[in-house]
Scaffold this active site. Structure first.
Site, PDB file in Angstrom:
ATOM      1  N   HIS A   1      -9.129 -30.999 -45.784  1.00  0.00           N
ATOM      2  CA  HIS A   1      -9.268 -29.581 -46.139  1.00  0.00           C
ATOM      3  C   HIS A   1     -10.685 -29.436 -46.706  1.00  0.00           C
ATOM      4  CE1 HIS A   1      -8.348 -25.581 -47.189  1.00  0.00           C
ATOM      5  NE2 HIS A   1      -7.254 -25.733 -47.906  1.00  0.00           N
TER       6      HIS A   1
ATOM      7  N   LYS B   1       4.450 -18.587 -26.484  1.00  0.00           N
ATOM      8  CA  LYS B   1       4.880 -18.611 -25.075  1.00  0.00           C
ATOM      9  C   LYS B   1       4.571 -19.956 -24.431  1.00  0.00           C
ATOM     10  CE  LYS B   1       3.183 -13.890 -24.713  1.00  0.00           C
ATOM     11  NZ  LYS B   1       2.050 -13.150 -24.123  1.00  0.00           N
TER      12      LYS B   1
ATOM     13  N   ARG C   1      -6.627 -23.319 -39.120  1.00  0.00           N
ATOM     14  CA  ARG C   1      -5.672 -24.183 -39.842  1.00  0.00           C
ATOM     15  C   ARG C   1      -4.555 -24.534 -38.877  1.00  0.00           C
ATOM     16  NH1 ARG C   1      -3.111 -23.170 -45.744  1.00  0.00           N
ATOM     17  NH2 ARG C   1      -5.184 -23.997 -46.258  1.00  0.00           N
TER      18      ARG C   1
ATOM     19  N   ARG D   1      -4.898 -18.132 -49.926  1.00  0.00           N
ATOM     20  CA  ARG D   1      -6.271 -18.234 -50.395  1.00  0.00           C
ATOM     21  C   ARG D   1      -7.278 -18.551 -49.299  1.00  0.00           C
ATOM     22  NH1 ARG D   1      -3.046 -18.989 -54.116  1.00  0.00           N
ATOM     23  NH2 ARG D   1      -1.966 -20.076 -52.467  1.00  0.00           N
ATOM     24  N   THR D   2      -6.979 -19.545 -48.492  1.00  0.00           N
ATOM     25  CA  THR D   2      -7.997 -20.004 -47.541  1.00  0.00           C
ATOM     26  C   THR D   2      -8.315 -18.898 -46.540  1.00  0.00           C
ATOM     27  OG1 THR D   2      -7.093 -22.215 -47.810  1.00  0.00           O
ATOM     28  CG2 THR D   2      -8.611 -21.885 -45.986  1.00  0.00           C
TER      29      THR D   2
END
Ligand code: CP
Length: 309
Positions: free
Chosen positions: A129, A80, A101, A51-52
């Site tokens: 959030h 890496k 995120r 969703r986000t």
């Protein structure tokens, strides 16, 4: 830190929250306003999301902007060994705004310290959030007609659930009454209880998910037990199925009650709730597009067309 970043709901007050909610309402009425033409937004998702990420990307696309980014850090040079600092500095060469995120608490705040472009926190560990909180507030205001003086029950994983942490902080301006329902292992952390006490907010903690709590509530905010935050798999197994909302449990609830959930759900809400008019979680997710259009345009200092907000 650059001032237009949106890292924590704690960073903004009631007037700014309400300005963003009004801006979101503008975008609900005008979802395809081309206000981001010529702008490029980077979405950096070091943790999974449906969703986000997709609602941020929908928000940008509907506003006429363009997107770069990754949905899996394994496909970036993080795999890496590139540091978060170097990743942010590189992406800032390409984009006007970063949506990020990350599994580490504080990662978004750190990102704002190494770049001058705005950073929007799309979730940092079990911490914050804030864009979810804005869409939650938008959903509450839209369904209840107000934010003030509501009884909000929060159920499930109150320890690791960043959405409930951010929502408690935001609602402190609105004289809520909270009912925190969880197992003892997943209680609301002390800092949020202290925040309630400091702000004169009435709350109770309980472990039973009884009819009296449901029937007293205006908002029933269900949450998933966050398996990815547990270090002990046995503990997760013990608590994962403790709270499930079934349709019959809503029989005597207020007609205006709405059931919210940030999603994804696992089994916290039985499927028979989905057809109940009090179930609002899918509409809640749709409101995420409007809330994120508001956040992005605000972070980029873009004015809305006159006379329409
Ligand atoms: N609500 C929420 O953050 O959902 P995603 O993890 O799918 O983005």
């Amino acid at each position: 830190m650059n001032s237009r970043s949106f890292v924590s709901i704690e960073d903004i007050g009631r007037p700014q929250i309400e300005a963003l909610l009004d801006r979101a309402a503008f975008f609900e009425a005008h979802p395809d306003s081309r206000l981001l033409e010529g702008k490029l937004v980077a979405t950096l998702f070091f943790e999974p999301s449906t969703r986000t990420r997709l609602s941020f990307e929908t928000a940008v696309n509907r506003l006429g902007g363009r997107i770069i980014g990754f949905s899996d850090a394994a496909t970036s040079s993080t795999s890496k060994g590139e540091t978060l600092k170097d990743t942010i500095k590189m992406v800032a060469n390409y984009a006007d705004l970063i949506v990020m995120r990350h599994h580490l608490e504080g990662a978004a705040r750190y990102a704002t310290e190494v770049t001058d472009i705005p950073v929007v926190n799309a979730g940092d560990g079990a911490n914050q959030h804030p864009s979810q909180t804005l869409l939650d507030l938008y959903s509450i205001r839209k369904t209840q007609g107000r934010l003030d003086n509501l009884t909000v029950a929060m159920v499930g994983d109150l320890k690791y659930g960043r959405t409930v942490h951010s929502l408690v902080q935001a609602l402190r301006f609105y004289n809520p009454r909270f009912i925190f329902i969880s197992s003892p292992e997943l209680r609301m952390p002390e800092q949020y209880l202290q925040l309630c006490r400091d702000n004169g907010i009435e709350y109770e903690e309980r472990s039973d998910f009884g009819a009296d709590a449901i029937n007293a509530s205006d908002i029933l905010y269900m949450t998933r037990v966050q398996r990815e935050r547990f270090t002990d798999a046995m503990e997760y197994e013990r608590v994962k199925n403790l709270y499930t909302l079934r349709n019959d449990m809503l029989a005597e609830s207020k007609p205006t009650l709405r059931v919210l959930h940030p999603l994804p759900r696992i089994n916290e809400i039985a499927l028979d709730v989905d057809d109940n008019p009090k179930a609002y979680y899918f509409e809640q997710a749709r409101n995420g597009v409007y809330a994120r259009q508001a956040i992005i345009t605000s972070a980029l200092n873009i004015e809305l067309p006159h006379d329409e907000h």
